[in-house]
Design a protein around this motif. Structure first.
Motif, PDB file in Angstrom:
ATOM      1  N   MET A  66       0.821  -1.206   0.000  1.00 26.37           N
ATOM      2  CA  MET A  66       0.000   0.000   0.000  1.00 26.37           C
ATOM      3  C   MET A  66       0.857   1.259   0.000  1.00 26.37           C
ATOM      4  O   MET A  66       0.587   2.239  -0.714  1.00 26.37           O
ATOM      5  CB  MET A  66      -0.925   0.009   1.232  1.00 26.37           C
ATOM      6  CG  MET A  66      -1.919   1.169   1.243  1.00 26.37           C
ATOM      7  SD  MET A  66      -2.873   1.262   2.776  1.00 26.37           S
ATOM      8  CE  MET A  66      -3.862  -0.208   2.611  1.00 26.37           C
ATOM      9  N   ARG A  99       2.495   1.648  -3.436  1.00 25.16           N
ATOM     10  CA  ARG A  99       1.490   2.093  -4.404  1.00 25.16           C
ATOM     11  C   ARG A  99       1.220   3.589  -4.248  1.00 25.16           C
ATOM     12  O   ARG A  99       1.111   4.321  -5.233  1.00 25.16           O
ATOM     13  CB  ARG A  99       0.200   1.288  -4.220  1.00 25.16           C
ATOM     14  CG  ARG A  99      -0.927   1.719  -5.140  1.00 25.16           C
ATOM     15  CD  ARG A  99      -2.063   0.714  -5.101  1.00 25.16           C
ATOM     16  NE  ARG A  99      -2.614   0.547  -3.778  1.00 25.16           N
ATOM     17  CZ  ARG A  99      -3.534   1.365  -3.241  1.00 25.16           C
ATOM     18  NH1 ARG A  99      -3.957   2.417  -3.924  1.00 25.16           N
ATOM     19  NH2 ARG A  99      -4.023   1.128  -2.054  1.00 25.16           N
ATOM     20  N   TYR A 100       1.133   4.030  -3.004  1.00 22.29           N
ATOM     21  CA  TYR A 100       0.877   5.454  -2.742  1.00 22.29           C
ATOM     22  C   TYR A 100       2.026   6.327  -3.251  1.00 22.29           C
ATOM     23  O   TYR A 100       1.805   7.402  -3.810  1.00 22.29           O
ATOM     24  CB  TYR A 100       0.681   5.666  -1.243  1.00 22.29           C
ATOM     25  CG  TYR A 100       0.561   7.113  -0.849  1.00 22.29           C
ATOM     26  CD1 TYR A 100      -0.628   7.821  -1.034  1.00 22.29           C
ATOM     27  CD2 TYR A 100       1.645   7.787  -0.282  1.00 22.29           C
ATOM     28  CE1 TYR A 100      -0.739   9.154  -0.679  1.00 22.29           C
ATOM     29  CE2 TYR A 100       1.544   9.125   0.077  1.00 22.29           C
ATOM     30  CZ  TYR A 100       0.352   9.797  -0.115  1.00 22.29           C
ATOM     31  OH  TYR A 100       0.254  11.119   0.237  1.00 22.29           O
ATOM     32  N   GLU A 120       1.973   6.127  -7.346  1.00 25.44           N
ATOM     33  CA  GLU A 120       0.783   6.557  -8.081  1.00 25.44           C
ATOM     34  C   GLU A 120       0.945   7.895  -8.800  1.00 25.44           C
ATOM     35  O   GLU A 120       0.471   8.048  -9.927  1.00 25.44           O
ATOM     36  CB  GLU A 120      -0.430   6.611  -7.135  1.00 25.44           C
ATOM     37  CG  GLU A 120      -1.281   5.367  -7.219  1.00 25.44           C
ATOM     38  CD  GLU A 120      -2.487   5.411  -6.306  1.00 25.44           C
ATOM     39  OE1 GLU A 120      -3.443   4.658  -6.568  1.00 25.44           O
ATOM     40  OE2 GLU A 120      -2.476   6.192  -5.336  1.00 25.44           O
ATOM     41  N   VAL A 177       1.789   0.107 -10.518  1.00 27.11           N
ATOM     42  CA  VAL A 177       0.737   0.410  -9.550  1.00 27.11           C
ATOM     43  C   VAL A 177      -0.375  -0.632  -9.626  1.00 27.11           C
ATOM     44  O   VAL A 177      -0.891  -1.088  -8.596  1.00 27.11           O
ATOM     45  CB  VAL A 177       0.163   1.833  -9.790  1.00 27.11           C
ATOM     46  CG1 VAL A 177      -1.097   2.054  -8.964  1.00 27.11           C
ATOM     47  CG2 VAL A 177       1.205   2.884  -9.428  1.00 27.11           C
ATOM     48  N   MET A 178      -0.757  -1.037 -10.839  1.00 24.91           N
ATOM     49  CA  MET A 178      -1.795  -2.046 -11.008  1.00 24.91           C
ATOM     50  C   MET A 178      -1.354  -3.390 -10.420  1.00 24.91           C
ATOM     51  O   MET A 178      -2.150  -4.098  -9.776  1.00 24.91           O
ATOM     52  CB  MET A 178      -2.129  -2.219 -12.491  1.00 24.91           C
ATOM     53  CG  MET A 178      -2.912  -1.061 -13.097  1.00 24.91           C
ATOM     54  SD  MET A 178      -4.474  -0.767 -12.228  1.00 24.91           S
ATOM     55  CE  MET A 178      -5.299  -2.341 -12.493  1.00 24.91           C
ATOM     56  N   LYS A 208      -1.622  -3.184  -6.711  1.00 26.76           N
ATOM     57  CA  LYS A 208      -3.020  -3.294  -6.280  1.00 26.76           C
ATOM     58  C   LYS A 208      -3.450  -4.754  -6.228  1.00 26.76           C
ATOM     59  O   LYS A 208      -4.122  -5.194  -5.287  1.00 26.76           O
ATOM     60  CB  LYS A 208      -3.932  -2.510  -7.226  1.00 26.76           C
ATOM     61  CG  LYS A 208      -3.913  -1.000  -7.016  1.00 26.76           C
ATOM     62  CD  LYS A 208      -4.904  -0.315  -7.957  1.00 26.76           C
ATOM     63  CE  LYS A 208      -4.911   1.189  -7.720  1.00 26.76           C
ATOM     64  NZ  LYS A 208      -5.857   1.895  -8.621  1.00 26.76           N
ATOM     65  N   LYS A 209      -3.083  -5.526  -7.260  1.00 27.26           N
ATOM     66  CA  LYS A 209      -3.420  -6.945  -7.295  1.00 27.26           C
ATOM     67  C   LYS A 209      -2.715  -7.697  -6.169  1.00 27.26           C
ATOM     68  O   LYS A 209      -3.306  -8.581  -5.533  1.00 27.26           O
ATOM     69  CB  LYS A 209      -3.030  -7.550  -8.651  1.00 27.26           C
ATOM     70  CG  LYS A 209      -3.883  -7.053  -9.816  1.00 27.26           C
ATOM     71  CD  LYS A 209      -3.430  -7.679 -11.121  1.00 27.26           C
ATOM     72  CE  LYS A 209      -4.277  -7.174 -12.298  1.00 27.26           C
ATOM     73  NZ  LYS A 209      -3.827  -7.732 -13.596  1.00 27.26           N
ATOM     74  N   GLU A 262      -1.724  -6.409  -3.333  1.00 30.60           N
ATOM     75  CA  GLU A 262      -2.365  -5.994  -2.082  1.00 30.60           C
ATOM     76  C   GLU A 262      -3.646  -6.784  -1.840  1.00 30.60           C
ATOM     77  O   GLU A 262      -3.926  -7.242  -0.726  1.00 30.60           O
ATOM     78  CB  GLU A 262      -2.677  -4.490  -2.151  1.00 30.60           C
ATOM     79  CG  GLU A 262      -3.204  -3.898  -0.862  1.00 30.60           C
ATOM     80  CD  GLU A 262      -3.520  -2.423  -1.017  1.00 30.60           C
ATOM     81  OE1 GLU A 262      -4.419  -1.944  -0.305  1.00 30.60           O
ATOM     82  OE2 GLU A 262      -2.880  -1.752  -1.849  1.00 30.60           O
ATOM     83  N   SER A 263      -4.442  -6.975  -2.905  1.00 27.07           N
ATOM     84  CA  SER A 263      -5.688  -7.730  -2.798  1.00 27.07           C
ATOM     85  C   SER A 263      -5.421  -9.199  -2.475  1.00 27.07           C
ATOM     86  O   SER A 263      -6.094  -9.803  -1.637  1.00 27.07           O
ATOM     87  CB  SER A 263      -6.470  -7.613  -4.106  1.00 27.07           C
ATOM     88  OG  SER A 263      -7.639  -8.390  -4.072  1.00 27.07           O
ATOM     89  N   PRO A 273      -3.664   6.679   2.069  1.00 28.41           N
ATOM     90  CA  PRO A 273      -3.116   5.318   2.033  1.00 28.41           C
ATOM     91  C   PRO A 273      -1.637   5.248   2.405  1.00 28.41           C
ATOM     92  O   PRO A 273      -1.179   4.215   2.909  1.00 28.41           O
ATOM     93  CB  PRO A 273      -3.335   4.889   0.573  1.00 28.41           C
ATOM     94  CG  PRO A 273      -4.476   5.721   0.104  1.00 28.41           C
ATOM     95  CD  PRO A 273      -4.323   7.033   0.791  1.00 28.41           C
TER      96      PRO A 273
END
Length: 222
Positions: A1, A4-5, A8, A17-18, A21-22, A24-25, A194
């Motif tokens: 996170m 990514r912050y 971004e 970044v994408m 995100k994946k 992180e999920s 974030p």
């Protein structure tokens, strides 16, 4: 996170970044798997906390563990919905309930930490006063400093000395403070970006790793 912050705003980092995100999920889903056994651990903590000799930590720890049990139950229900085993679950409602009970648990843990800090500060102040009264001790060492420094400086110095003498208490306080940033944001009590939440999570994770690697750094129940 946190990564990514930081990435971004950069125009050429969309793909990274994408992927973050994946990741992180995926990590979030994996953590929910590991949390399934934490309900049992939280129930055991209630039993252990009931044996604490000091009333304030005992009440705080029991209530914190009860809220943690409810939080894990809510989190498990959210996990069941996320994997498609139950589609009729109101995700937002259960997410808010989970955040609320997680917040209560951390808040009670912080109250316990503050209580322990106050006891440590009282002990340090008592030891200092004994040294001031000792005939072999130079009376100017503390009395002049106490007279010339402001109240806030004296308080911060006392706090620093107390936490320096009790590293597990410092570690536990920092961890709980960093953890509470997330539910504060989710509940709208104190909104953070974030980056702050990611940094808090990173510091909290490091503190948790330290307590696992060095069990003596874990705050004991008195």
């Amino acid at each position: 996170m946190l990564l990514r912050y930081l990435l971004e705003p950069k125009a050429d980092k969309e793909e990274v970044v994408m992927k973050l995100k994946k990741l992180e999920s995926s990590v979030s889903t994996g953590r929910k798997w590991f949390r399934l056994g934490n309900v049992v651990h939280a129930v055991q903590m209630i039993q252990q906390s009931s044996h604490a000799t000091d009333l304030v930590p005992r009440i705080c720890l029991i209530l914190a563990s009860l809220n943690r049990v409810i939080y894990f139950i809510c989190d498990t229900i959210l996990f069941v919905r996320s994997v498609g085993l139950a589609s009729g679950i109101n995700k937002e409602k259960w997410r808010m309930w989970a955040a609320r009970h997680y917040y209560y648990s951390l808040l009670l843990s912080l109250v316990r930490d503050l209580y322990e800090i106050s006891l440590q500060m009282e002990q340090v102040a008592h030891d200092r006063s004994k040294k001031e009264k000792s005939p072999s001790q130079d009376p100017l060492v503390y009395s002049v400093a106490d007279e010339e420094t402001e109240w806030l400086q004296s308080f911060l110095l006392l706090l620093f000395q107390s936490l320096k003498k009790h590293p597990p208490l410092l570690l536990d306080t920092v961890k709980n403070f960093c953890d509470i940033l997330n539910p504060l944001d989710q509940l709208g009590i104190y909104k953070s970006n974030p980056g702050i939440i990611g940094l808090g999570g990173l510091v909290s994770s490091i503190a948790g790793i330290i307590t696992v690697a060095y069990p003596q750094m874990k705050l004991k129940t008195r």
